[in-house]
Design an enzyme around this catalytic site. Structure first.
Site, PDB file in Angstrom:
ATOM      1  N   ALA A  74      70.594  11.798   7.633  1.00 39.84           N
ATOM      2  CA  ALA A  74      69.911  10.693   8.501  1.00 39.84           C
ATOM      3  C   ALA A  74      68.423  10.471   7.840  1.00 39.84           C
ATOM      4  O   ALA A  74      67.985  11.283   7.154  1.00 39.84           O
ATOM      5  CB  ALA A  74      69.454  11.466  10.051  1.00 39.84           C
ATOM      6  N   GLU A  91      78.152  15.123   7.738  1.00 43.23           N
ATOM      7  CA  GLU A  91      78.975  14.764   9.239  1.00 43.23           C
ATOM      8  C   GLU A  91      79.651  13.538   9.367  1.00 43.23           C
ATOM      9  O   GLU A  91      80.721  13.184   9.812  1.00 43.23           O
ATOM     10  CB  GLU A  91      77.538  14.837  10.300  1.00 43.23           C
ATOM     11  CG  GLU A  91      77.146  16.082  10.531  1.00 43.23           C
ATOM     12  CD  GLU A  91      76.063  15.886  11.452  1.00 43.23           C
ATOM     13  OE1 GLU A  91      74.912  15.077  11.287  1.00 43.23           O
ATOM     14  OE2 GLU A  91      76.041  16.509  12.480  1.00 43.23           O
ATOM     15  N   GLY A 123      73.376  14.500   8.056  1.00 46.03           N
ATOM     16  CA  GLY A 123      74.156  13.513   8.622  1.00 46.03           C
ATOM     17  C   GLY A 123      75.417  12.754   7.765  1.00 46.03           C
ATOM     18  O   GLY A 123      76.350  12.249   7.924  1.00 46.03           O
TER      19      GLY A 123
HETATM   20  C1  3H9 Z   1      70.187  15.126   9.464  1.00 43.93           C
HETATM   21  O1  3H9 Z   1      70.922  14.280   8.469  1.00 43.93           O
HETATM   22  C2  3H9 Z   1      70.307  15.049  11.134  1.00 43.93           C
HETATM   23  C3  3H9 Z   1      71.780  14.638  11.408  1.00 43.93           C
HETATM   24  O2  3H9 Z   1      72.605  15.999  11.423  1.00 43.93           O
HETATM   25  C4  3H9 Z   1      71.840  13.956  12.522  1.00 43.93           C
HETATM   26  C5  3H9 Z   1      71.239  12.685  12.999  1.00 43.93           C
HETATM   27  C6  3H9 Z   1      71.192  12.141  14.304  1.00 43.93           C
HETATM   28  N1  3H9 Z   1      65.926  10.793   4.462  1.00 43.93           N
HETATM   29  O3  3H9 Z   1      64.031  15.275  -2.993  1.00 43.93           O
HETATM   30  P1  3H9 Z   1      63.984  14.206  -4.058  1.00 43.93           P
HETATM   31  C7  3H9 Z   1      63.927  10.765  -0.174  1.00 43.93           C
HETATM   32  S1  3H9 Z   1      68.593  15.704   8.910  1.00 43.93           S
HETATM   33  C8  3H9 Z   1      65.224   9.906   3.920  1.00 43.93           C
HETATM   34  O4  3H9 Z   1      62.569  13.767  -4.640  1.00 43.93           O
HETATM   35  P2  3H9 Z   1      66.088  15.352  -5.603  1.00 43.93           P
HETATM   36  C9  3H9 Z   1      62.770  11.789  -0.669  1.00 43.93           C
HETATM   37  O5  3H9 Z   1      61.844  11.666   0.313  1.00 43.93           O
HETATM   38  C10 3H9 Z   1      68.734  15.204   7.039  1.00 43.93           C
HETATM   39  N2  3H9 Z   1      64.545   9.997   2.614  1.00 43.93           N
HETATM   40  O6  3H9 Z   1      65.303  14.019  -5.011  1.00 43.93           O
HETATM   41  C11 3H9 Z   1      62.379  10.971  -2.055  1.00 43.93           C
HETATM   42  O7  3H9 Z   1      61.624   9.933  -1.859  1.00 43.93           O
HETATM   43  P3  3H9 Z   1      60.051   9.779  -2.619  1.00 43.93           P
HETATM   44  C12 3H9 Z   1      69.482  16.092   6.444  1.00 43.93           C
HETATM   45  C13 3H9 Z   1      64.934  11.010   1.737  1.00 43.93           C
HETATM   46  O8  3H9 Z   1      67.108  14.393  -6.522  1.00 43.93           O
HETATM   47  C14 3H9 Z   1      63.593  10.549  -2.603  1.00 43.93           C
HETATM   48  O9  3H9 Z   1      64.484  10.570  -1.581  1.00 43.93           O
HETATM   49  N3  3H9 Z   1      69.349  16.029   5.251  1.00 43.93           N
HETATM   50  C15 3H9 Z   1      66.052  11.785   2.389  1.00 43.93           C
HETATM   51  O10 3H9 Z   1      65.222  16.603  -5.950  1.00 43.93           O
HETATM   52  C16 3H9 Z   1      64.389  11.480  -3.575  1.00 43.93           C
HETATM   53  O11 3H9 Z   1      64.609  12.775  -3.106  1.00 43.93           O
HETATM   54  C17 3H9 Z   1      68.534  16.765   4.440  1.00 43.93           C
HETATM   55  O12 3H9 Z   1      67.912  17.548   4.791  1.00 43.93           O
HETATM   56  C18 3H9 Z   1      66.406  11.593   3.707  1.00 43.93           C
HETATM   57  N4  3H9 Z   1      67.447  12.546   4.265  1.00 43.93           N
HETATM   58  O13 3H9 Z   1      66.840  15.833  -3.998  1.00 43.93           O
HETATM   59  C19 3H9 Z   1      68.414  16.408   2.823  1.00 43.93           C
HETATM   60  N5  3H9 Z   1      66.363  12.780   1.491  1.00 43.93           N
HETATM   61  O14 3H9 Z   1      60.573   9.723  -3.986  1.00 43.93           O
HETATM   62  C20 3H9 Z   1      67.177  16.267   2.426  1.00 43.93           C
HETATM   63  C21 3H9 Z   1      65.632  12.557   0.369  1.00 43.93           C
HETATM   64  O15 3H9 Z   1      59.658   8.729  -1.822  1.00 43.93           O
HETATM   65  N6  3H9 Z   1      66.970  16.017   1.122  1.00 43.93           N
HETATM   66  N7  3H9 Z   1      64.885  11.508   0.657  1.00 43.93           N
HETATM   67  O16 3H9 Z   1      59.309  10.963  -2.142  1.00 43.93           O
HETATM   68  C22 3H9 Z   1      67.428  16.734   0.015  1.00 43.93           C
HETATM   69  O17 3H9 Z   1      67.466  17.953   0.116  1.00 43.93           O
HETATM   70  C23 3H9 Z   1      66.860  16.027  -1.520  1.00 43.93           C
HETATM   71  O18 3H9 Z   1      66.159  15.093  -1.253  1.00 43.93           O
HETATM   72  C24 3H9 Z   1      68.222  15.449  -2.061  1.00 43.93           C
HETATM   73  C25 3H9 Z   1      67.622  14.888  -3.477  1.00 43.93           C
HETATM   74  C26 3H9 Z   1      68.926  16.775  -2.533  1.00 43.93           C
HETATM   75  C27 3H9 Z   1      69.043  14.417  -1.508  1.00 43.93           C
END
Ligand code: 3H9
Length: 654
Positions: free
Chosen positions: A65, A107, A104
């Site tokens: 999400a 999911e 998500g």
């Molecule tokens: C969910 O899914 C709830 C659902 O079950 C239900 C819904 C109803 N959204 O970390 P990085 C951005 S909860 C928006 O620097 P990396 C991040 O802010 C979600 N933005 O790179 C950054 O932007 P900026 C569950 C996101 O390679 C840019 O992407 N998911 C999101 O070190 C690059 O990120 C998580 O918890 C997001 N979901 O790591 C995953 N994710 O450059 C959370 C990333 O402007 N994310 N961004 O600051 C991560 O773990 C890491 O970001 C990821 C990439 C591994 C994806």
């Protein structure tokens, strides 16, 4: 159907390939959800399409999400509704996963009817690390695909697994060496022979044996130290097992929303943002980092060998300098020991291969090819100054020079250099190859390009980095000194070390301040206090009990006694000798001891942290309150789910 954005659909004969295209990580924001909804409806209406491949363009499949939407009212279509539509489709959907399928995103893959992944793809439901639970069917579908035990592990602890591990537990049906080709072949096979014939899938399945919920809860409670989302996740999974799908999804959504709107998730989302913002301090401006391909480390003690290990694990060749052969051999043995441990934890493939890029020397001339050298010698200004004089004589003029000092005056050190613009502090935390935090310290003379190189290095090492200005202790150690002093006041006034440590544990710290001192050894801060004695504010209250302990030979665990006694070398027990010293101090100072409740103890510790944090901000030592939180959470055991001391100050809970 082509041209839908951020979702595109291509027809490959009877196969539709649906691509998510929302850089940087295909987060499932409203626009993407709507576009995928429309694509799914069009595909379902097209009887010529026999199978669908769902892929993510760019770095990965989907990171879940869109976190930035959580503070705003949810907009249709909800992710759960979209996933319900895909799960109920007559045309089978194959999720083709690379990079990451998180939250998500996983999911979404679970709502598809089959899954193929690259072996290194990260699959996980990390919602608990944002203070949430999966809110789009994860707690219902995952246990029915991989069994309850695996699902509990993935959902309640939030740690992603690799594609390879996912194949072993049946989360993906196949692994791909070449994802586009393998996914197309699998989809064609599904289109021709039917889903069940190809994957052997029998749909969702429930683990035959329900686990011991009581034991799972107890372990979870112990490991998550006060955080509530993991426990809510466990309850949701348990309840879901006895419910039909629509009821299970409804209870999951209700729990998700309650958490999303609560304090814990707000605090954890704050840290998610703060950690990323900290890596882009304003001082960098438009400066670009220098290329770093060869590194040097001076000093092979615990810190130096840890730093060398971290560099090797990130793929940098390392030359370690020590003052004689015997010290160099010891340093090399520590590095090998660290790498062996990392290999046994599956963090690196092959110690021997990394050691091929590692050498030791007693001659600074061996550093000539290095573009970055980090000094980690004894904390003594004159020794460090001599090291930097030698570095200036032997390193290339464009090499970046860094000091790992925790306390010494880097401005004064910079003043001794011919080229001070290339000096910065890189303050690692022990063990340097494990701890996430790096303070990147800017002197009055550090060039933006030098600072940028420090941040680029942090990124390459997988660290969370925070820019700090020069002062005694930078951000973290300075705040720690302030709250440790406060703990000594509380101790002097009536609490025992065990009372204070229990309050800190109860708050969510992994250990209390006195246990921690015993673990790291009391002599280091003793030496620091002696150094500061001449300049200490004489009006400030000073508690000498820690000094008396050191002078009595009680240095902590290593001497089987410090604040506590350690008859077995590791388990703290109240120490009568320490109690006698505390009693002596109170007697001499005329203090009548009083009782402290845990909340009062924590109130004073937090106020000390926050007070020092405000001073650090006012002096420009930290760029922002958020940076201070990032330091305290990643380097000092502050419970992550509380957001950090400055977040708590700005967001008091009623
Ligand atoms: C969910 O899914 C709830 C659902 O079950 C239900 C819904 C109803 N959204 O970390 P990085 C951005 S909860 C928006 O620097 P990396 C991040 O802010 C979600 N933005 O790179 C950054 O932007 P900026 C569950 C996101 O390679 C840019 O992407 N998911 C999101 O070190 C690059 O990120 C998580 O918890 C997001 N979901 O790591 C995953 N994710 O450059 C959370 C990333 O402007 N994310 N961004 O600051 C991560 O773990 C890491 O970001 C990821 C990439 C591994 C994806």
């Amino acid at each position: 159907m082509a041209g839908l954005s951020p979702v595109t659909v291509e027809l490959l004969g009877a196969i539709a390939r649906v691509s998510l295209n929302a850089p940087p990580v295909n987060a499932a924001g409203q626009a993407l959800r709507q576009a995928l909804w429309d694509a799914a409806a069009a595909i379902e209406a097209d009887t010529k399409i026999k199978a669908v491949i769902l892929v993510g363009k760019g770095r990965g499949f989907c990171a879940g999400a869109d976190i930035s939407e959580f503070g705003r009212p949810a907009q249709a279509p909800l992710l759960a509704e979209l996933l319900g539509k895909i799960a109920a489709a007559h045309t089978p959907w194959l999720a083709a996963l690379h990079g990451m399928a998180l939250g998500g995103g996983l999911e979404l893959a679970l709502a598809c009817h089959a899954r193929i992944a690259t072996p290194d793809c990260q699959l996980g439901l990390p919602e608990v690390s944002l203070g949430l639970i999966p809110g789009a069917g994860g707690t219902f579908r995952l246990p029915r695909v991989v069994g309850v035990a695996q699902a509990v592990e993935m959902i309640c602890y939030g740690k992603p697994i690799t594609g390879k591990q996912a194949a072993e537990i049946g989360l993906v049906d196949a692994l791909a060496d070449d994802l586009p080709t393998n996914a197309l072949a699998l989809a064609q096979d599904i289109a021709t022979r039917g889903l069940t014939a190809v994957t052997g899938a029998t749909g969702l399945r429930v683990a035959p044996e329900p686990p011991d919920w009581g034991a799972l809860t107890a372990t979870l409670r112990r490991k998550t130290r006060g955080q509530s989302a993991p426990l809510v996740a466990l309850e949701t999974i348990q309840t879901s097992l006895g419910l039909p799908e629509h009821k299970a999804l409804a209870q999951e959504r209700a729990a998700f929303i309650a958490l999303r709107d609560g304090a814990e998730s707000a605090a954890l989302r704050h840290l998610f943002r703060a950690e990323r913002a900290a890596m882009r301090p304003k001082q960098l401006g438009t400066a670009q980092p220098r290329a770093t391909s060869n590194t040097g480390v001076i000093g092979g003690g615990t810190m130096g060998s840890g730093i060398a290990t971290a560099l090797l694990m990130a793929g940098y060749p390392v030359t370690l300098i020590e003052r004689d052969e015997s010290a160099a051999t010891k340093g090399a043995a520590l590095v090998r020991h660290n790498l062996d441990a990392a290999q046994s934890r599956g963090l690196i493939a092959d110690t021997a291969a990394l050691l091929n890029t590692f050498q030791t020397s007693t001659d600074y001339a061996a550093l000539a090819p290095c573009d970055l050298v980090i000094e980690a010698v004894f904390e003594d200004f004159d020794i460090k100054r001599a090291v930097f004089t030698a570095l200036e004589a032997h390193c290339a003029p464009e090499a970046i020079l860094a000091s790992n000092t925790s306390y010494l005056d880097l401005n004064a050190l910079a003043a001794t250099l011919a080229q001070p613009a290339r000096l910065l502090g890189l303050h690692f935390f022990a063990p340097a190859h494990i701890m996430k935090l790096l303070e990147v310290v800017e002197t009055n003379a550090t060039a933006p390009e030098t600072l940028a190189t420090g941040f680029a290095l942090a990124r390459a090492l997988g660290k969370v980095a925070v820019r700090a200005g020069v002062c005694d202790g930078f951000i973290g150690n300075r705040i720690m000194s302030a709250y440790r002093r406060e703990c000594e006041y509380i101790l002097a006034d009536g609490a025992s070390p065990a009372d204070i440590d229990a309050a800190m544990r109860g708050f969510g710290f992994p250990m209390g301040v006195f246990e921690m001192q015993d673990l790291s050894g009391l002599e280091i801060s003793y030496a620091m206090r002696k150094r500061q004695a001449a300049t200490r504010n004489s009006a400030q209250r000073y508690i000498p009990i820690a000094d008396w302990l050191v002078e009595a030979g009680r240095l902590g665990r290593k001497t089987k006694g410090g604040w506590y006694a350690y008859p077995d070398g590791k388990t703290p027990e109240p120490a009568p000798d320490t109690a006698a010293l505390i009693a002596r101090y109170r007697r001499e100072a005329g203090i009548v001891p009083r009782r402290f409740e845990e909340t009062a103890i924590m109130g004073r510790i937090l106020a000390a942290m926050q007070g020092e944090g405000r001073a650090i901000l006012a002096e420009g030592i930290a760029n922002s309150a958020d940076d201070i939180d990032v330091v305290m959470v990643n380097g000092y055991g502050f419970p992550r789910w509380r957001g950090g001391p400055m977040w708590m100050l700005a967001n008091p809970t009623p």
